[in-house]
Motif scaffolding. Structure first.
Motif, PDB file in Angstrom:
ATOM      1  N   SER A  42      -4.888  -0.071  -8.425  1.00 40.43           N
ATOM      2  CA  SER A  42      -4.720  -1.312  -7.690  1.00 40.43           C
ATOM      3  C   SER A  42      -4.525  -2.447  -8.683  1.00 40.43           C
ATOM      4  O   SER A  42      -5.198  -2.500  -9.711  1.00 40.43           O
ATOM      5  CB  SER A  42      -5.960  -1.568  -6.828  1.00 40.43           C
ATOM      6  N   LEU A  79       0.864  -1.185   0.000  1.00 39.84           N
ATOM      7  CA  LEU A  79       0.000   0.000   0.000  1.00 39.84           C
ATOM      8  C   LEU A  79       0.895   1.228   0.000  1.00 39.84           C
ATOM      9  O   LEU A  79       1.663   1.442   0.945  1.00 39.84           O
ATOM     10  CB  LEU A  79      -0.915  -0.025   1.230  1.00 39.84           C
ATOM     11  N   THR A 104      -1.599  -1.454  -4.038  1.00 37.39           N
ATOM     12  CA  THR A 104      -2.694  -0.482  -4.068  1.00 37.39           C
ATOM     13  C   THR A 104      -2.089   0.902  -3.846  1.00 37.39           C
ATOM     14  O   THR A 104      -1.175   1.058  -3.042  1.00 37.39           O
ATOM     15  CB  THR A 104      -3.712  -0.783  -2.958  1.00 37.39           C
ATOM     16  N   LYS A 145      -2.918   6.185   4.623  1.00 40.13           N
ATOM     17  CA  LYS A 145      -2.471   4.790   4.748  1.00 40.13           C
ATOM     18  C   LYS A 145      -2.547   4.323   6.208  1.00 40.13           C
ATOM     19  O   LYS A 145      -3.115   3.268   6.495  1.00 40.13           O
ATOM     20  CB  LYS A 145      -1.030   4.647   4.218  1.00 40.13           C
TER      21      LYS A 145
END
Ligand SMILES: Nc1ncnc2c1ncn2[C@@H]1O[C@H](COP(=O)(O)OP(=O)(O)OP(=O)(O)O)[C@@H](O)[C@H]1O
Ligand SMILES: [Mg+2]
Lengths: 239, 326
Positions: free
Chosen positions: A218, A36, A208, A44
């Motif tokens: 993603s 991520l 992602t 995040k």
């Protein structure tokens, strides 16, 4: 039916007017590593807070396996196998390394918590430091201890918030190696928030990308890397 | 600390107590020491809360005084034998401590201290104003029976015996706490104190352990209150007053709270100061205040911390020498 270990659906966290996370959906399959990434303030850490129950959802739902855990607190989610590490190192300063890791394992209901703790310490090269008081450890060692606390008790999902932050190139390389080994050996799925692009694109099965609290891309690492929106918004033209 | 080492220390402590009781012939000195030991028990209760929970209470006199009032009222009403009254009172203190704890340990930092202060003062005022049962501001005497636990009162209240009793209780409490804190309960409360948020993320529900520490510290303080009630045979609202909580807190700081026995040492030092300086200076509290500041500046872990550091250095030096000689 699906076989997702973790599923976040349309998760939103708003701080007053600030939409830190605004309608994010994420999944993790068994043994998967999902990277991520996103610029500072993209949301995040907040999405990890949302999934672990540290922050109450403004909207959306979190499924752990087939169970909706949205209404559960931090402790209950951890007991069900949802574990995390922290961006800002969070350990027990006055306790020895082994004592705190063993305690964490015991709380997870592991019958031989001492053996479980020792195994995790071994995997993270912390065994020689087992009797050191946490606040006397070096920074990199504390980062690994933070990770060890998340790893004991055989969690099914690990949410790691920048585990490599502040580590040397060699250290982050080693940690990345540990992580891939762990996912296969311990059958754990990982959501890896990390700024180190080489690490993220190197070890993730899927990536992602966040921007301003939303998912902008993603997919497979190579596709994400090639995505023009990602290049423009985040990776910069140089990437 | 190993169990062996603990039993050895306990034995040594008991022998020291016996030697004091047998060799000190002056009743005044013995009763001064007895008072110091009673406050040592009180201070250990306050110190426990700070050590295991990181919380500063300004209201623990509540539990100290409540022990005396509880027993005094039960005996006055003739509800039960004195032995049972002691047990019931202490149990009630533990339960009330737990219930209060479940509510107030959620309040962070200074606000917690203020809340304990407010609750304590509330009870102080109630006791001062309630005329009937408690004698209000004048206090009440406690009708101890002529024998307690099979020992006649005249024997029990002999200075040397009373001192020894208090000493044994003190040593027993330190031993029991040391054993308890070696257990899982000890590490859980340590973890919660160090980092409450992370504790939750390793699966610890933090409220109950914190409330339990609070209740335990109330109970220990209550035991001090029982000893005091036995020693003076009297209880008044003074025993509930915040200044008593503050005084005990000073003992905790001077003695040091990192070691379980630190607060006890602080209590003894306090009473020695008070007795020696009190003869020479009206404002001995000011002098004690200066001593307090000195300790805080030079050894934030108190006298106990300084002593432990000294001993550690002593033990470390030969070890280092051995290593470097290789
Ligand atoms: N407690 C809070 N109150 C208000 N706003 C907050 C709070 N916590 C975070 N935010 C805001 O939410 C947004 C997302 O923050 P978050 O920490 O999740 O970002 P991040 O992607 O982890 O960033 P970084 O890479 O710097 O760690 C930011 O704009 C931040 O300022
Ligand atoms: Mg972050």
């Amino acid at each position: 039916m699906n076989n997702y270990v973790l599923q976040a659906e349309d998760v939103a966290i708003h701080y007053g007017g600030v939409k830190a996370v605004d309608g994010v959906s994420l999944t993790l399959e068994k043994g998967q590593i999902r990277g991520l990434i996103g610029p500072n303030g993209a949301g995040k850490s907040t999405v990890i807070d949302a999934i672990t129950g540290r922050r109450r959802l403004t909207r959306g739902k979190v499924m752990l396996g087939t169970e909706d855990v949205s209404a559960l607190g931090v402790v209950d989610r951890r007991m069900r196998g949802l574990s995390r590490s922290f961006q800002r190192t969070s350990v027990f300063g006055q306790m020895s390394v082994r004592k705190q890791v063993e305690l964490a394992s015991h709380k997870m209901g592991v019958s031989d918590s001492a053996a479980d703790a020792d195994a995790v310490l071994e995997e993270l090269d912390l065994r020689p430091l087992a009797n050191v008081i946490a606040e006397d450890l070096g920074y990199g060692e504390q980062r690994r201890l933070d990770l060890a606390l998340a790893l004991v008790g055989h969690p099914s999902v690990l949410l790691l918030d920048e585990p490599m932050a502040g580590l040397s190139v060699q250290e982050s390389h080693d940690l990345a190696h540990h992580l891939t080994a762990l996912t296969s050996r311990r059958d754990v799925s990982v959501l890896l928030v990390e700024h180190d692009m080489d690490v993220v694109f190197g070890i993730s099965d899927v990536v992602t990308v966040f921007e301003l609290g939303r998912v902008i891309a993603s997919g497979a690492p190579s596709d994400v890397r090639a995505d023009p929106r990602v290049r423009e918004a985040y990776l910069g033209s140089a990437a | 600390m190993s169990i062996q080492r603990m039993s050895l220390n306990t034995l040594a402590a008991l022998v020291i107590g016996a030697v004091i009781a047998l060799t000190v012939s002056s009743g005044t000195v013995l009763s001064l020491l007895t008072q110091a030991i009673i406050y040592a028990v009180f201070a250990i209760g306050v110190g426990l809360l700070l050590r295991q929970n990181g919380m500063v209470s300004f209201g623990h006199a509540l539990y100290f005084g409540a022990a005396g009032y509880g027993i005094g009222i039960i005996l006055q009403l003739g509800l039960m034998p004195a032995e049972l009254a002691i047990v019931v009172t202490l149990a009630a203190i533990a339960i009330v401590g737990l219930l209060f704890g479940l509510v107030i340990v959620r309040v962070p930092g200074i606000a917690f201290g203020m809340l304990t202060l407010a609750i304590g003062q509330m009870f102080f005022l109630t006791a001062s104003r309630a005329r009937g049962l408690t004698g209000g501001a004048d206090g009440m005497s406690i009708d101890w029976p002529s024998t307690l636990f099979g020992i006649s009162q005249s024997v029990l209240l002999r200075p040397a015996n009373l001192f020894m009793l208090c000493w044994i209780v003190l040593v027993g409490i330190i031993l029991l706490l040391a054993l308890l804190l070696r257990s899982r309960f000890g590490s859980i409360t340590e973890a919660v104190r160090d980092n409450e948020e992370r504790a939750r993320f390793i699966g610890i529900s933090t409220l109950l352990p914190r409330a339990a520490v609070y209740a335990l510290s109330a109970l220990v303080t209550g035991v001090g209150g029982v000893l005091s009630a036995l020693n003076t045979g009297f209880i008044s609202p003074e025993s509930l007053h915040w200044s008593l909580s503050g005084m005990t807190l000073m003992m905790v700081v001077v003695g040091g709270y990192k070691a379980l026995w630190g607060p006890a040492l602080g209590a003894v030092v306090y009473f020695l100061f008070k007795d020696i300086l009190g003869d020479y200076a009206d404002h001995w509290m000011a002098i004690f205040g200066i001593a307090l500041i000195t300790v805080i500046v030079f050894s934030p872990t108190g006298i106990a911390g300084a002593l432990q550091k000294l001993r550690f250095r002593h033990q470390a030096t030969p070890a280092k020498a051995a290593v470097s000689s290789h």
